[in-house]
Design a protein around this motif. Structure first.
Motif, PDB file in Angstrom:
ATOM      1  N   ASP A  45      37.904  39.900  39.231  1.00 34.02           N
ATOM      2  CA  ASP A  45      37.241  41.170  38.920  1.00 34.02           C
ATOM      3  C   ASP A  45      37.944  42.348  39.593  1.00 34.02           C
ATOM      4  N   LYS A  46      37.551  43.533  39.189  1.00 31.35           N
ATOM      5  CA  LYS A  46      38.178  44.764  39.666  1.00 31.35           C
ATOM      6  C   LYS A  46      38.093  44.907  41.190  1.00 31.35           C
ATOM      7  N   SER A  82      38.466  49.427  32.893  1.00 26.48           N
ATOM      8  CA  SER A  82      37.297  48.579  32.643  1.00 26.48           C
ATOM      9  C   SER A  82      37.762  47.127  32.786  1.00 26.48           C
ATOM     10  N   GLU A  83      36.837  46.256  33.055  1.00 25.82           N
ATOM     11  CA  GLU A  83      37.174  44.830  33.215  1.00 25.82           C
ATOM     12  C   GLU A  83      37.847  44.273  31.954  1.00 25.82           C
ATOM     13  N   GLU A  84      37.451  44.771  30.785  1.00 22.13           N
ATOM     14  CA  GLU A  84      38.006  44.278  29.527  1.00 22.13           C
ATOM     15  C   GLU A  84      39.504  44.580  29.408  1.00 22.13           C
ATOM     16  N   PHE A 102      41.767  44.300  31.590  1.00 22.11           N
ATOM     17  CA  PHE A 102      42.632  43.385  32.344  1.00 22.11           C
ATOM     18  C   PHE A 102      43.319  42.372  31.441  1.00 22.11           C
TER      19      PHE A 102
END
Length: 162
Positions: free
Chosen positions: A2-3, A97-99, A101
Motif C-alpha cells: 500500500d501507499k 491512488s492505490e489503483e 500502482f
C-alpha cells in the motif's frame, strides 16, 4: 504493497542513503583513495538509476547514456541530490491512488532494450537496488577503517522513524 508502506520504505531509503554517505565522509581519502572513489561511484550509480527510473515513470527523457556518470560527485553533493530525489519520489507516491500502482509503464533501457514494468515494480526496484549497493559500500567503509552504518530497516523503525 500500500501507499503508506511505500512512503515508509522511501523514508527509510532516504535515511539509509544519508547514513551511508555520512560514513563515507569519515574515510580518509588520502589513505584509501581507490576505496573512497569506489564508494562514491557506487553511491552515484544508485542515484543515477533512481533518476532513470523516475524519468521512465514520468514518461520523460532522462538524458543518461550509462548507469553512472563520467564525473564522480562528492559525498556532500550526493547527499543533497539523494535527498531531493527521494523527496520527489515520496511526493509522487503520496499523490497517487492505490489503483495507479498497477499501471504498466513502457520505457527504453539505457542499453537500448525495450522494457515494460508496473509502476509498483519500478519503485520496488529503486528501493531494493540501492540496498544491494549500500551493502557493498558498507563493506568498503569497514575495510577502510570506518564504521559502516547500521542501515537495516529494523534500526530505522526502532530509532529513527518519526
Amino acid at each position: 504493497m500500500d501507499k503508506q508502506t511505500l512512503i515508509k520504505l522511501l523514508t527509510y531509503k532516504r535515511w539509509a542513503d544519508a547514513a551511508t554517505l555520512d560514513a563515507i565522509t569519515g574515510i580518509d581519502s588520502a589513505l584509501y583513495p581507490k576505496e573512497h572513489h569506489l564508494m562514491l561511484r557506487l553511491m552515484n550509480h544508485i542515484y543515477v538509476v533512481d533518476r532513470i527510473f523516475r524519468a521512465n515513470i514520468a514518461g520523460r527523457a532522462h538524458g543518461y547514456q550509462a548507469l553512472n556518470t563520467p564525473e564522480t560527485p562528492t559525498a556532500e553533493e550526493l547527499m543533497t541530490a539523494f535527498r531531493e530525489s527521494t523527496d520527489e519520489y515520496i511526493a509522487f507516491i503520496s499523490a497517487l491512488s492505490e489503483e495507479e500502482f498497477g499501471k504498466v509503464i513502457r520505457f527504453t533501457f539505457v542499453d537500448g532494450g525495450e522494457g515494460e514494468m508496473q509502476l509498483m515494480d519500478m519503485v520496488n526496484h529503486i528501493l531494493f537496488h540501492g540496498t544491494y549497493h549500500r551493502g557493498a559500500v558498507g563493506w568498503l567503509i569497514q575495510s577502510s577503517g570506518g564504521i559502516a552504518p547500521k542501515d537495516v530497516l529494523t534500526v530505522f523503525l526502532r530509532d529513527y522513524q518519526s
